[in-house]
Design a protein around this motif. Sequence first.
Motif, mmCIF file in Angstrom:
data_model
loop_
_atom_site.group_PDB
_atom_site.id
_atom_site.type_symbol
_atom_site.label_atom_id
_atom_site.label_comp_id
_atom_site.label_asym_id
_atom_site.label_seq_id
_atom_site.Cartn_x
_atom_site.Cartn_y
_atom_site.Cartn_z
ATOM 1 N N PRO A 71 0.813 -1.226 0.000
ATOM 2 C CA PRO A 71 0.000 0.000 0.000
ATOM 3 C C PRO A 71 0.844 1.273 0.000
ATOM 4 O O PRO A 71 0.612 2.179 -0.800
ATOM 5 C CB PRO A 71 -0.835 -0.123 1.277
ATOM 6 C CG PRO A 71 -0.826 -1.574 1.608
ATOM 7 C CD PRO A 71 0.482 -2.094 1.124
ATOM 8 N N ASN A 72 1.796 1.315 0.866
ATOM 9 C CA ASN A 72 2.578 2.552 0.984
ATOM 10 C C ASN A 72 3.918 2.222 1.640
ATOM 11 O O ASN A 72 3.973 1.546 2.665
ATOM 12 C CB ASN A 72 1.818 3.585 1.824
ATOM 13 C CG ASN A 72 2.508 4.942 1.794
ATOM 14 O OD1 ASN A 72 3.428 5.168 1.024
ATOM 15 N ND2 ASN A 72 2.050 5.853 2.647
ATOM 16 N N ASP A 91 7.793 4.224 2.248
ATOM 17 C CA ASP A 91 8.650 5.394 2.056
ATOM 18 C C ASP A 91 9.986 5.114 2.748
ATOM 19 O O ASP A 91 10.080 5.075 3.980
ATOM 20 C CB ASP A 91 8.001 6.642 2.648
ATOM 21 C CG ASP A 91 8.788 7.905 2.330
ATOM 22 O OD1 ASP A 91 8.450 8.956 2.885
ATOM 23 O OD2 ASP A 91 9.768 7.840 1.544
ATOM 24 N N ARG A 119 10.186 5.681 -2.681
ATOM 25 C CA ARG A 119 8.826 5.921 -2.186
ATOM 26 C C ARG A 119 7.850 5.326 -3.198
ATOM 27 O O ARG A 119 7.871 5.708 -4.371
ATOM 28 C CB ARG A 119 8.566 7.407 -2.002
ATOM 29 C CG ARG A 119 7.138 7.724 -1.549
ATOM 30 C CD ARG A 119 6.929 9.212 -1.433
ATOM 31 N NE ARG A 119 7.741 9.760 -0.347
ATOM 32 C CZ ARG A 119 7.790 11.069 -0.067
ATOM 33 N NH1 ARG A 119 7.082 11.924 -0.805
ATOM 34 N NH2 ARG A 119 8.535 11.502 0.929
ATOM 35 N N VAL A 120 7.020 4.411 -2.751
ATOM 36 C CA VAL A 120 6.013 3.788 -3.623
ATOM 37 C C VAL A 120 4.671 3.778 -2.898
ATOM 38 O O VAL A 120 4.606 3.798 -1.661
ATOM 39 C CB VAL A 120 6.415 2.349 -4.017
ATOM 40 C CG1 VAL A 120 7.686 2.344 -4.838
ATOM 41 C CG2 VAL A 120 6.579 1.475 -2.777
ATOM 42 N N LYS A 121 3.597 3.704 -3.719
ATOM 43 C CA LYS A 121 2.239 3.650 -3.168
ATOM 44 C C LYS A 121 1.404 2.748 -4.064
ATOM 45 O O LYS A 121 1.358 2.936 -5.272
ATOM 46 C CB LYS A 121 1.631 5.040 -3.087
ATOM 47 C CG LYS A 121 0.267 5.067 -2.402
ATOM 48 C CD LYS A 121 -0.253 6.494 -2.276
ATOM 49 C CE LYS A 121 -1.603 6.521 -1.556
ATOM 50 N NZ LYS A 121 -2.121 7.905 -1.422
ATOM 51 N N ASP A 122 0.781 1.760 -3.423
ATOM 52 C CA ASP A 122 -0.041 0.778 -4.128
ATOM 53 C C ASP A 122 0.737 0.141 -5.279
ATOM 54 O O ASP A 122 0.246 0.029 -6.416
ATOM 55 C CB ASP A 122 -1.330 1.424 -4.655
ATOM 56 C CG ASP A 122 -2.217 1.918 -3.525
ATOM 57 O OD1 ASP A 122 -2.151 1.325 -2.428
ATOM 58 O OD2 ASP A 122 -2.936 2.911 -3.729
#
Length: 637
Positions: free
Chosen positions: A292-293, A295, A337-340
Amino acid sequence: MLKEEAIGTIQGCPKCGGMVLVAPPEGWVSSHAIQLASGGQASSIPGSVPPPLNKVSQTYLTLDLELAPTLPGWQKLLAYAIESKIVWAGAAASACLVGVLIWAWTASSPSSVEIARAEVDSSKNVATTAPAAKRDPVVKPADKNVQPFPASVIPATASAELKAPEIKSTEVKIAETQPAAAKTAESQPAKFTAAPAPVEIKPIEANPPVPEMVEADPIEIEPAAEPDPRLITGSGDADPVLPSIPDLPPEVEIKPLPVEKPAPLPVTAAKLVKQVPPPEIDAKSRLEEIVPNLDLQDVPFAQALSIVSSISTLPITLDADAMRLYGVSPRDIISVRVKDATVETLLDEIASRRGLGVEIEKGQVLVTASAEQTAALRTELYAVSDLCENGAAPADLAELVQKFVAPDSWQLHGGSGSLKIVNDSFTIGQTGAVHREIAAFCDKLRLARGLPPRSAADAQRVQLASAYARAKPLLEKQVSANFHEPTPLARILDELGSRAGVDILIDCRALAAGGASEQTEVSYTVAKKPLETALDELLRPLALGYRAIDAHTLQVATQKELDRRIEWEIYPVGPLGGAEPAGRELILRVKQSVAPVSWTGRAQIRYDSASRSLLVSQSPAVQAALSRYLSETPPKK
């Protein structure tokens, strides 16, 4: 008891502290009762009437009761005699009488002068009947139960000043055995003669008189031989003469006894508690899971991959060779940093930060060189004129490149790589990863020959020192750890690495191929040992080993995988080498001294006379052994 009123009271004893009941003596009548019997009045003085017998006095009283003696006449006389000290006077007189008798008895015994005269007379008789034989001085005890003192007890410096013993039970007389004119430089020891037993014990006087010495007639005695200077003797006359020590032949060499070295301490090896097999994971489905998230800011490269491994439960292996070629360190700082995003996307993002890619092989994740670096061939031109000076043929250099750099990838050995010589240059068709290794090989050879490097490669990749030599300072650090309880291998390695300041990577692919994993449970305890020793003790019982990647990075793998791997190194040997014949002799010594059975197959060793260096292609373990051998071998004279 002086006071009548104390009768019938309980008093405290001033000596023992106990309580004492004061009872009247037999036949005693109080003055109060006498007054009443005679018709008189009782005294009105307080305290004149005795209190009840059960009354306890609260104060100490000084009682002064006196009883009239009722003893018979002869006993009264004896008591009077004791008080008047008549007995003591008689005892003193008796002691004086006994002393006089003892003195009179001792005065009748023979004196020490008479004893000495008798001994001299007996010496005369011996001298007139037979010549005196050479004998060592002997001290005869006065009694069979009295043993003579050994010479070792008498100090050598004080033996010349010996006097008669203070205890008169054994009086000793020093008799003259020669006249003054016949003496020979104090070579004849004095003769000691003990007095016959029994001898009376005399009291020691404060200043005893010196007995009169009686001059004796000379006795014929052969002069003593000159003492052997090798004899060990004291300076006094009473010291015994030890037997002489024979001379050793001049050719006999006296060597000190060898000192036994203590036995080496037993090696403390790790104990395998539980072999944990690699987990059965569907790597494809895990890579498709969504994160999901996440960082990660300013995180070391290896730590970022460890976080992803924890999230996905996928074992991740860092390709140490690719890291070395591309100048990647586990300590490089990255931010992601990644999200989903999927796990695969997250891994690609982390690897791309350092120019690497991700491969999936048999359920294992490998972070290595990207596919475009390892699959596609490209042609590059290498200028090698500086390496072909002084009569060196380009063909010889080309042969070295194809034998030491990825030998299985060349057409010469069945691969797809090609090399063509164009004047003083090489035209080489190879993958991007092999091109990097060729550039590093040529630049290291230039450094060995004292030439500047030409490629734009990272300076760390072209250091002349071997990987083991660069990691040796950290391998020599002392470490301590206590894992008495079963502990996963990964945790133990992480603890040892943190204590020594080194990054220890685990080749999970190699462990999985051997049926093990980094979660294998081990018990191991180490106290103040070099990291190199601790790793050997920990890994060897598990059929594992390690190799050095750079100055602060090690990699653990199965021993089978490490023996299969071939690495090249360049070792400047300087005085150990020299001209070409000396180089060939050095190669022969190396093959005989360092893992002799391993110099077959793909292993290579060459001597470069231009740089006085050894070019070696061998397994990591043999490279480490060779590095130690060359550092410990003295230069050739």
